[in-house]
Scaffold this motif. Structure first.
Motif, short mmCIF file in Angstrom:
data_model
loop_
_atom_site.label_atom_id
_atom_site.label_comp_id
_atom_site.label_asym_id
_atom_site.label_seq_id
_atom_site.Cartn_x
_atom_site.Cartn_y
_atom_site.Cartn_z
N PHE A 39 0.85 -1.19 0.00
CA PHE A 39 0.00 0.00 0.00
C PHE A 39 0.88 1.24 0.00
CE2 PHE A 39 -2.07 3.37 2.46
CZ PHE A 39 -3.17 3.59 1.64
N GLN A 40 0.54 2.20 -0.87
CA GLN A 40 1.27 3.47 -0.91
C GLN A 40 0.32 4.58 -0.50
OE1 GLN A 40 2.84 3.87 -4.83
NE2 GLN A 40 4.47 2.40 -4.49
N MET A 41 0.81 5.42 0.41
CA MET A 41 0.00 6.54 0.85
C MET A 41 -0.22 7.51 -0.30
SD MET A 41 -0.93 6.34 4.01
CE MET A 41 -1.32 8.02 4.43
N PRO A 42 -1.42 8.08 -0.40
CA PRO A 42 -1.67 9.06 -1.45
C PRO A 42 -0.86 10.33 -1.21
CG PRO A 42 -3.64 8.71 -0.12
CD PRO A 42 -2.61 7.77 0.37
N THR A 43 -0.56 11.04 -2.27
CA THR A 43 0.20 12.29 -2.16
C THR A 43 -0.72 13.39 -1.66
OG1 THR A 43 -0.31 12.92 -4.43
CG2 THR A 43 1.69 11.58 -4.06
N LYS A 44 -0.12 14.55 -1.35
CA LYS A 44 -0.93 15.68 -0.88
C LYS A 44 -1.93 16.11 -1.94
CE LYS A 44 2.06 17.94 2.46
NZ LYS A 44 2.74 19.17 2.84
N ASP A 45 -1.50 16.11 -3.20
CA ASP A 45 -2.42 16.52 -4.27
C ASP A 45 -3.61 15.58 -4.36
OD1 ASP A 45 -0.70 18.62 -4.87
OD2 ASP A 45 0.44 17.43 -6.32
N ARG A 65 -7.85 20.91 4.68
CA ARG A 65 -7.02 21.48 3.62
C ARG A 65 -5.87 22.30 4.22
NH1 ARG A 65 -10.83 23.26 0.37
NH2 ARG A 65 -10.65 21.46 -0.99
N ALA A 66 -6.18 23.11 5.24
CA ALA A 66 -5.15 23.92 5.89
C ALA A 66 -4.11 23.03 6.57
CB ALA A 66 -5.78 24.87 6.90
N ALA A 67 -4.55 21.95 7.21
CA ALA A 67 -3.62 21.04 7.87
C ALA A 67 -2.73 20.33 6.86
CB ALA A 67 -4.38 20.02 8.71
N LEU A 69 -1.90 21.43 3.82
CA LEU A 69 -0.99 22.38 3.17
C LEU A 69 0.10 22.87 4.11
CD1 LEU A 69 -3.52 24.42 1.01
CD2 LEU A 69 -1.88 22.70 0.24
N SER A 70 -0.21 22.96 5.39
CA SER A 70 0.79 23.45 6.34
C SER A 70 1.83 22.38 6.69
CB SER A 70 0.12 23.94 7.62
OG SER A 70 -0.42 22.86 8.33
N GLY A 71 1.50 21.13 6.44
CA GLY A 71 2.44 20.06 6.74
C GLY A 71 2.34 19.56 8.16
N ASP A 72 1.40 20.11 8.93
CA ASP A 72 1.20 19.63 10.30
C ASP A 72 0.57 18.24 10.26
OD1 ASP A 72 2.13 22.00 11.30
OD2 ASP A 72 0.14 22.89 11.53
N PRO A 73 0.99 17.37 11.15
CA PRO A 73 0.36 16.05 11.17
C PRO A 73 -1.08 16.17 11.66
CG PRO A 73 1.90 16.26 12.98
CD PRO A 73 2.05 17.49 12.12
N LEU A 74 -1.97 15.39 11.06
CA LEU A 74 -3.37 15.42 11.48
C LEU A 74 -3.56 14.71 12.81
CD1 LEU A 74 -5.09 14.68 8.08
CD2 LEU A 74 -4.76 16.88 9.19
N MET A 75 -2.73 13.73 13.07
CA MET A 75 -2.79 12.99 14.33
C MET A 75 -1.55 13.34 15.15
SD MET A 75 -5.54 11.14 14.29
CE MET A 75 -5.24 9.90 15.51
#
Length: 130
Positions: A39-45, A65-67, A69-75
């Motif tokens: 399994f490959q994680m999807p890209t940001k796009d 979207r803001a999280a 684009l900012s590169g902050d981890p969601l978890m």
């Protein structure tokens, strides 16, 4: 009649949940079952494109979207020993020690009663011999 309606409502609910899950993962490329492809994680796009297809509210979409684009981890990162675990551990040890204490007391009481019975039996036998 009523049970048939309940069964029909349950089937409709299950179907709607299945449809929502099917729609949710539609943009993620998943390997087929039995393939050796990892399994490959999807890209940001790809994740940003999937946000539009998800059934989320506008505010939730903007926060995600803001999280992204900012590169902050969601978890947040997990810490091995959180403060909750450090508080819970002494209480668990206290409860365990209480159980051990009363278990030991019960064991000693039973052993003492057994010894007393054995002594009584020996005294009776001694009296019978005399």
């Amino acid at each position: 009649m009523a049970s048939e309606k309940v069964v029909e409502m349950a089937k409709d609910a299950v179907e709607s949940v299945k449809e929502s899950f099917d729609d949710f993962g539609s943009g993620i490329p998943m390997p087929s079952e039995g393939s050796d492809q990892p399994f490959q994680m999807p890209t940001k796009d790809e994740l940003l494109a999937m946000l539009d297809t998800m059934g989320l509210g506008d505010q939730e979409k903007e926060e995600l979207r803001a999280a992204l684009l900012s590169g902050d981890p969601l978890m947040p990162e997990r810490q091995p020993w959180t403060s909750q675990a450090l508080i819970l551990l002494p209480f668990l040890l206290l409860i365990a020690s209480i159980f051990v204490f009363f278990g030991y007391k019960l064991y000693r009481s039973m052993k003492d009663k057994e010894v007393m019975r054995e002594e009584k039996r020996q005294k009776r036998q001694m009296k019978k011999r005399k």
